[in-house]
Scaffold this motif. Structure first.
Motif, PDB file in Angstrom:
ATOM      1  N   PRO A   8     -39.001  23.849  62.065  1.00  0.00           N
ATOM      2  CA  PRO A   8     -40.436  24.157  62.110  1.00  0.00           C
ATOM      3  C   PRO A   8     -41.251  22.963  62.573  1.00  0.00           C
ATOM      4  O   PRO A   8     -40.988  21.828  62.194  1.00  0.00           O
ATOM      5  CB  PRO A   8     -40.744  24.547  60.665  1.00  0.00           C
ATOM      6  CG  PRO A   8     -39.426  24.983  60.101  1.00  0.00           C
ATOM      7  CD  PRO A   8     -38.393  24.125  60.773  1.00  0.00           C
ATOM      8  N   ALA A  14     -47.280  27.111  64.893  1.00  0.00           N
ATOM      9  CA  ALA A  14     -47.507  26.987  63.451  1.00  0.00           C
ATOM     10  C   ALA A  14     -47.582  28.361  62.797  1.00  0.00           C
ATOM     11  O   ALA A  14     -47.092  28.552  61.663  1.00  0.00           O
ATOM     12  CB  ALA A  14     -48.795  26.197  63.194  1.00  0.00           C
ATOM     13  N   ARG A  15     -48.202  29.342  63.469  1.00  0.00           N
ATOM     14  CA  ARG A  15     -48.247  30.716  62.919  1.00  0.00           C
ATOM     15  C   ARG A  15     -46.841  31.279  62.779  1.00  0.00           C
ATOM     16  O   ARG A  15     -46.521  31.957  61.790  1.00  0.00           O
ATOM     17  CB  ARG A  15     -49.077  31.629  63.828  1.00  0.00           C
ATOM     18  CG  ARG A  15     -50.576  31.407  63.811  1.00  0.00           C
ATOM     19  CD  ARG A  15     -51.251  31.995  62.577  1.00  0.00           C
ATOM     20  NE  ARG A  15     -51.039  33.408  62.405  1.00  0.00           N
ATOM     21  CZ  ARG A  15     -51.749  34.376  62.976  1.00  0.00           C
ATOM     22  NH1 ARG A  15     -52.731  34.048  63.824  1.00  0.00           N
ATOM     23  NH2 ARG A  15     -51.507  35.647  62.716  1.00  0.00           N
ATOM     24  N   ASP A  26     -44.085  29.478  62.509  1.00  0.00           N
ATOM     25  CA  ASP A  26     -43.418  28.713  61.447  1.00  0.00           C
ATOM     26  C   ASP A  26     -43.781  29.269  60.068  1.00  0.00           C
ATOM     27  O   ASP A  26     -42.919  29.370  59.181  1.00  0.00           O
ATOM     28  CB  ASP A  26     -43.837  27.240  61.517  1.00  0.00           C
ATOM     29  CG  ASP A  26     -43.290  26.542  62.751  1.00  0.00           C
ATOM     30  OD1 ASP A  26     -42.332  27.068  63.341  1.00  0.00           O
ATOM     31  OD2 ASP A  26     -43.842  25.482  63.118  1.00  0.00           O
ATOM     32  N   GLU A  27     -45.054  29.627  59.882  1.00  0.00           N
ATOM     33  CA  GLU A  27     -45.486  30.176  58.591  1.00  0.00           C
ATOM     34  C   GLU A  27     -44.772  31.485  58.293  1.00  0.00           C
ATOM     35  O   GLU A  27     -44.359  31.736  57.151  1.00  0.00           O
ATOM     36  CB  GLU A  27     -46.999  30.388  58.611  1.00  0.00           C
ATOM     37  CG  GLU A  27     -47.593  30.838  57.277  1.00  0.00           C
ATOM     38  CD  GLU A  27     -47.460  32.333  57.008  1.00  0.00           C
ATOM     39  OE1 GLU A  27     -47.329  32.735  55.827  1.00  0.00           O
ATOM     40  OE2 GLU A  27     -47.463  33.106  57.995  1.00  0.00           O
ATOM     41  N   ALA A  28     -44.620  32.329  59.304  1.00  0.00           N
ATOM     42  CA  ALA A  28     -43.926  33.605  59.108  1.00  0.00           C
ATOM     43  C   ALA A  28     -42.472  33.378  58.718  1.00  0.00           C
ATOM     44  O   ALA A  28     -41.936  34.041  57.817  1.00  0.00           O
ATOM     45  CB  ALA A  28     -44.020  34.435  60.380  1.00  0.00           C
ATOM     46  N   ALA A  71     -41.185  30.675  57.318  1.00  0.00           N
ATOM     47  CA  ALA A  71     -41.139  30.096  55.973  1.00  0.00           C
ATOM     48  C   ALA A  71     -41.320  31.181  54.915  1.00  0.00           C
ATOM     49  O   ALA A  71     -40.655  31.157  53.863  1.00  0.00           O
ATOM     50  CB  ALA A  71     -42.216  29.026  55.824  1.00  0.00           C
ATOM     51  N   ALA A  72     -42.207  32.138  55.167  1.00  0.00           N
ATOM     52  CA  ALA A  72     -42.413  33.231  54.208  1.00  0.00           C
ATOM     53  C   ALA A  72     -41.132  34.050  54.052  1.00  0.00           C
ATOM     54  O   ALA A  72     -40.778  34.458  52.940  1.00  0.00           O
ATOM     55  CB  ALA A  72     -43.561  34.121  54.669  1.00  0.00           C
ATOM     56  N   ARG A 101     -43.113  39.233  57.061  1.00  0.00           N
ATOM     57  CA  ARG A 101     -44.266  38.962  57.906  1.00  0.00           C
ATOM     58  C   ARG A 101     -44.131  39.756  59.208  1.00  0.00           C
ATOM     59  O   ARG A 101     -43.028  39.942  59.722  1.00  0.00           O
ATOM     60  CB  ARG A 101     -44.376  37.469  58.237  1.00  0.00           C
ATOM     61  CG  ARG A 101     -44.792  36.592  57.074  1.00  0.00           C
ATOM     62  CD  ARG A 101     -46.229  36.848  56.664  1.00  0.00           C
ATOM     63  NE  ARG A 101     -46.680  35.901  55.651  1.00  0.00           N
ATOM     64  CZ  ARG A 101     -46.513  36.041  54.348  1.00  0.00           C
ATOM     65  NH1 ARG A 101     -45.872  37.125  53.883  1.00  0.00           N
ATOM     66  NH2 ARG A 101     -46.956  35.146  53.495  1.00  0.00           N
TER      67      ARG A 101
END
Length: 923
Positions: free
Chosen positions: A10, A24-25, A27-29, A31-32, A39
């Protein structure tokens, strides 16, 4: 394709210039998903914006995670479930782990077995379960690129799945030029052009000629930072054109400019290489063996065609892939019609007629230079296969293409009508209108005219023209009478049901008279009894219709499932018409089960709504609320919302004034806009019940006076007891007697305790002395033999009020106390307060019960649904199947429910949630 990736972590962004925010969006998905949540992200933007690069970044970031990938292909948009098949094929070994109905439906749509036509929402539920199962143990990434070219069936299913992911450790990414209707409302990531500095850096990396700075500035400005434009246009333009600023015109022309740039490069390739590119462009799957064999048929050996390379425009490995979808479109559109037909014919000849018959038929159609009955018949068979797999949109496309290749006028009309019928099922009303217009231009036989009329009627009804739709259907039914009597009678029944919704006297009478003029069948079946009984009800009254309606009510309890699906929504009214509450509940419950078992989710809300009415009559408010909630869930999922009539009924009985009044206002407004008079009746019935409970009788007479005269045989009749009660309290004896006369006309032909109890209770309101006393006693006795607990409680209340006025306080207290206790236990707050006030007037001390908030009140509506279903013994997969959730999401909700209710097991839900007293034997 199913891959495991071990790539950059990430934040590294895999060298994508200027895409830190977008990465980054993603990466957030990811990570979730690693944390156990799902996501969904729709990555969208114009061609060349870099959507595919971001999706590739996501794949490279999914270290130790499973990746499924599919790509929409423009030429496969007519093949049902093509994109979904790409995505799910690596998981086929997991199909055996699904519940049998879900496994069967996926094997049917993927062509692995024959089966009945599946409901696409059941397909969606099955895919949700399959992906959820695949995410057990390690997170799952699903990537669908070029989603604008998904076939409709796949788009609908994946849009359905995307809205129901929650706790499955799944990331679902779509790459598309613009979100289509199936993806609207999902989380989005718009991909725009690069910033100025990054755009300059990218342009400098591919332009080796010396360009003035102002020319570079202009190229960056006019490309709006589109990465593909910055990378590709310089390769297709001369230095002179670039220096003169002639390469770009405006941003809206970019796709065409980029495509032209690709085309310039294509034209520089050898002839055999260009032909190979055309074969690859016309072959939708990217199968290198099919491309090779088609090339050999056209005298283009693969090795020869690739000897000089393809300038990076085409790669052939495990799959045939183009540099960009615009390359494919440039190749295909620039070819001559003769070359395209030759290529499609070659592809048809090398496509397996058993393994891919529909793709072969589509190639043959594209190769046809004019009418060809053999190809048209093959397309018709493809349409049948598509229908059997639930690909209704694909069936419509196959049939439309088949019709264009058909020379015989009558056969062409048949195929166009079949295409229109398929289009109606998908809701493509404009396509249906266009096809009907084309059909009308030719000569049709009587049967075809009838089919066309049925379609026009349904289009009119779907467009809000209720009365016009009924007229069209009646005319169509008449035309069908000689050619297909059963279809004719089904059409008349549909017209009658629509006329009831419109609630217009003249319209309903016209349909009923047309039915009465039909020849009587020698051996009437359930459909005949139902239709004849309903027609008699309107033309001759309930007394004349009673024998036929009673016979119909008895045989409708077990009509075959196909009949339930075709016209069962109208049949639900017969038990109400004969005042048989037991059959009402039995028929409604059975039809819900039949429709649910058939997976006909689009029809399910209609039947759940009927069941909720029956449960409300019985005082099972919890069951009614659950049926309404499930109906709303299914209707929302299927995009087929229904009017809130059952919710109006339940809220009015509960006495929830604010909520009921708001919903009444909205329903009246909707009815006025749509012209469906039943909405007015439903709203005014709810108002009458609500205000009778609140003791505001003048408002009841205002609401019920006009609605009770609406030409609709159920709600307008049920309004009459409310109107009599309010009129007697408002000192309007003439109004009360007139309403009573009409009620008696409706109840007298039937000997049920439902009819007799309501009639006796209502008669007692206008009687006096011994006559009233006897009638109240009869009402209590007869309603006490039914499960109609709210009506029995109201009989006790009215009898108690009458006794108090006669100064028989002791007897009055007994009935008022019984009424109060029943209202409280059922949940009829307004009527309970009315009974409490009457008890106080008798001298009895009654404390107003404080509404104690139970722990179950903390649950959200969805949590309450899940808790009730689990309490009733359903497993997580069974609950998920009801509510369109994966078993893991159900388990996630259950953990929250247990915490809120302070319990630790499913067994404790029986104690944590109230039961339903109405299911016990009435007394």
């Amino acid at each position: 394709m199913d891959q495991q990736h071990h790539g950059p972590g990430p934040g590294e962004c895999a060298g994508l210039l200027g895409r830190g925010t977008e990465c980054a969006r993603i990466d957030e998905a990811i990570a979730a998903a690693r944390a156990g949540e799902s996501r969904v992200l729709v990555v969208w933007g114009p061609p060349g914006a870099g959507k595919s690069a971001l999706l590739e970044y996501a794949e490279a970031s999914m270290a130790s995670m499973r990746v499924l990938r599919a790509t929409g292909v423009e030429s496969e948009m007519e093949l049902p479930y093509a994109t979904l098949h790409q995505l799910c094929s690596p998981l086929f070994e997991r199909l055996r782990r699904l519940p049998a109905p879900q496994r069967d439906v996926l094997e049917t749509v993927f062509g692995m077995q024959a089966g009945t036509r599946p409901d696409r929402f059941l397909v969606g539920l099955a895919v949700l379960s399959l992906l959820s199962d695949a995410s057990e143990g390690r997170p799952l990434l699903c990537v669908v690129d070029d989603a604008q070219w998904m076939d409709l069936a796949s788009a609908q299913v994946l849009g359905f799945v995307a809205r129901r992911l929650l706790a499955e450790s799944i990331v679902l990414l779509f790459g598309t030029r613009r979100p289509g209707p199936e993806l609207l409302g999902l989380p989005e990531l718009e991909v725009t052009g690069l910033g100025e500095a990054d755009a300059h850096a990218l342009l400098n990396s591919v332009t080796h000629a010396r360009l003035d700075q102002h020319i570079r500035d202009r190229i960056v400005a006019e490309s709006r930072g589109n990465p593909l434009a910055l990378l590709e246009l310089p390769r297709g333009l001369t230095v002179t054109r670039m220096a003169g600023g002639l390469g770009l015109l405006h941003a809206e022309a970019l796709p065409g400019q980029i495509e032209q740039s690709f085309l310039n490069r294509i034209q520089e390739l050898p002839e055999q290489t260009r032909l190979l590119l055309l074969i690859a462009a016309a072959e939708p799957v990217g199968d290198p063996d099919v491309v090779r064999r088609a090339g050999e048929r056209l005298g283009v050996p693969l090795a020869t065609a690739l000897a000089g390379g393809t300038d990076g425009l085409l790669a052939i490995g495990g799959r045939v892939t183009f540099r960009h979808p615009l390359v494919r479109s440039a190749v295909y559109r620039s070819a001559t019609e003769e070359d395209r037909r030759a290529v499609h014919l070659a592809l048809a000849e090398v496509t397996d007629p058993l393994g891919a018959p529909d793709r072969r038929a589509w190639h043959l159609a594209s190769a046809a230079a004019g009418p060809d009955e053999a190809v048209a018949a093959e397309l018709e068979r493809s349409a049948d296969r598509a229908q059997a797999r639930g690909g209704v949109a694909a069936a419509a496309a196959f049939l439309q293409r088949s019709a264009t290749l058909t020379d015989d006028p009558l056969r062409r009309a048949d195929r166009m009508l079949a295409a229109a019928e398929a289009g109606l099922q998908t809701g493509e009303l404009d396509d249906v209108r266009r096809l009907l217009s084309a059909v009308s231009a030719g000569s049709l036989d009587g049967f075809q005219q009838g089919r066309a009329g049925v379609l026009r009627g349904h289009v009119a009804f779907a467009s809000g023209g209720g009365s016009d739709a009924v007229v069209l259907l009646v005319d169509a039914a008449g035309r069908l009478q000689s050619a297909d009597p059963r279809l004719s009678r089904e059409t008349y029944l549909t017209a009658w049901g629509m006329a009831v919704s419109v609630a217009d006297q003249d319209t309903l009478m016209a349909v009923s008279r047309a039915v009465r003029n039909l020849p009587s069948p020698s051996s009437p079946g359930p459909l005949d009894l139902l239709l004849d009984g309903f027609a008699l009800l309107v033309t001759d009254g309930r007394a004349a219709a009673a024998p036929t309606l009673r016979r119909a009510a008895k045989v409708l309890i077990d009509i075959p499932a196909p009949d339930v699906l075709r016209w069962g929504w109208v049949a639900t009214g017969v038990s109400s018409a004969v005042w048989d509450d037991e059959d009402m509940r039995a028929i409604y419950a059975r039809q819900v089960q039949v429709v649910r078992d058939a997976g006909a989710l689009r029809e399910l809300p209609y039947h759940l709504s009927s069941l909720s009415y029956a449960l409300s009559w019985a005082g099972d408010f919890e069951g009614a609320a659950a049926a309404i909630a499930e109906s709303d869930t299914v209707a929302t999922a299927t995009g087929n919302p229904l009017p809130p009539y059952p919710a109006l009924r339940l809220l009015s009985l509960q006495g929830r004034e604010t909520e009921t009044a708001e919903l009444i206002a909205a329903t009246l407004q909707g009815a006025a806009a749509s012209g469906f008079g039943m909405g007015t009746s439903a709203a005014q019935w709810a108002a009458a019940v609500l205000y009778n409970g609140l003791g505001r009788y003048t408002e009841v007479t205002q609401a019920a006076r006009s609605a009770a005269r609406v030409s609709e045989p159920w709600i307008s009749t049920w309004l009459l007891p409310e109107l009599v009660e309010a009129a007697t309290r408002s000192n309007e004896p003439d109004l009360a007697r007139d309403a009573l006369d009409r009620l008696v006309e409706a109840t007298q032909p039937f000997s049920t305790d439902f009819a007799g109890g309501i009639e006796a209770r209502t008669r007692a309101l206008v009687a006096d002395g011994t006559g009233a006393d006897d009638l109240y006693r009869e009402a209590v006795e007869r309603l006490g033999r039914t499960r109609l607990r709210p009506e029995l409680a109201r009989a006790h209340l009215l009898y108690g009020e009458w006794l108090r006025r006669k100064r028989k306080r002791g007897e009055a207290r007994n009935h008022l106390r019984r009424a109060y206790e029943m209202f409280e236990s059922i949940g009829m707050e307004a009527f309970a307060e009315r009974a409490r006030r009457e008890l106080l007037a008798t001298g009895e001390t009654v404390r107003k019960r404080k509404s104690e908030a139970s722990s179950s009140d903390e649950l959200t509506p969805q949590e309450k649904q899940i808790a009730l279903l689990v309490r009733d013994g359903l497993s997580n997969p069974e609950v998920g199947a009801r509510l369109f959730l994966s078993p893991r999401t159900v388990e996630w909700h259950l953990r929250k429910i247990f915490t809120k209710l302070s319990i630790t097991s499913r067994r404790q839900l029986r104690d944590g949630l109230p039961g339903d007293e109405s299911r016990s034997t009435p007394g």
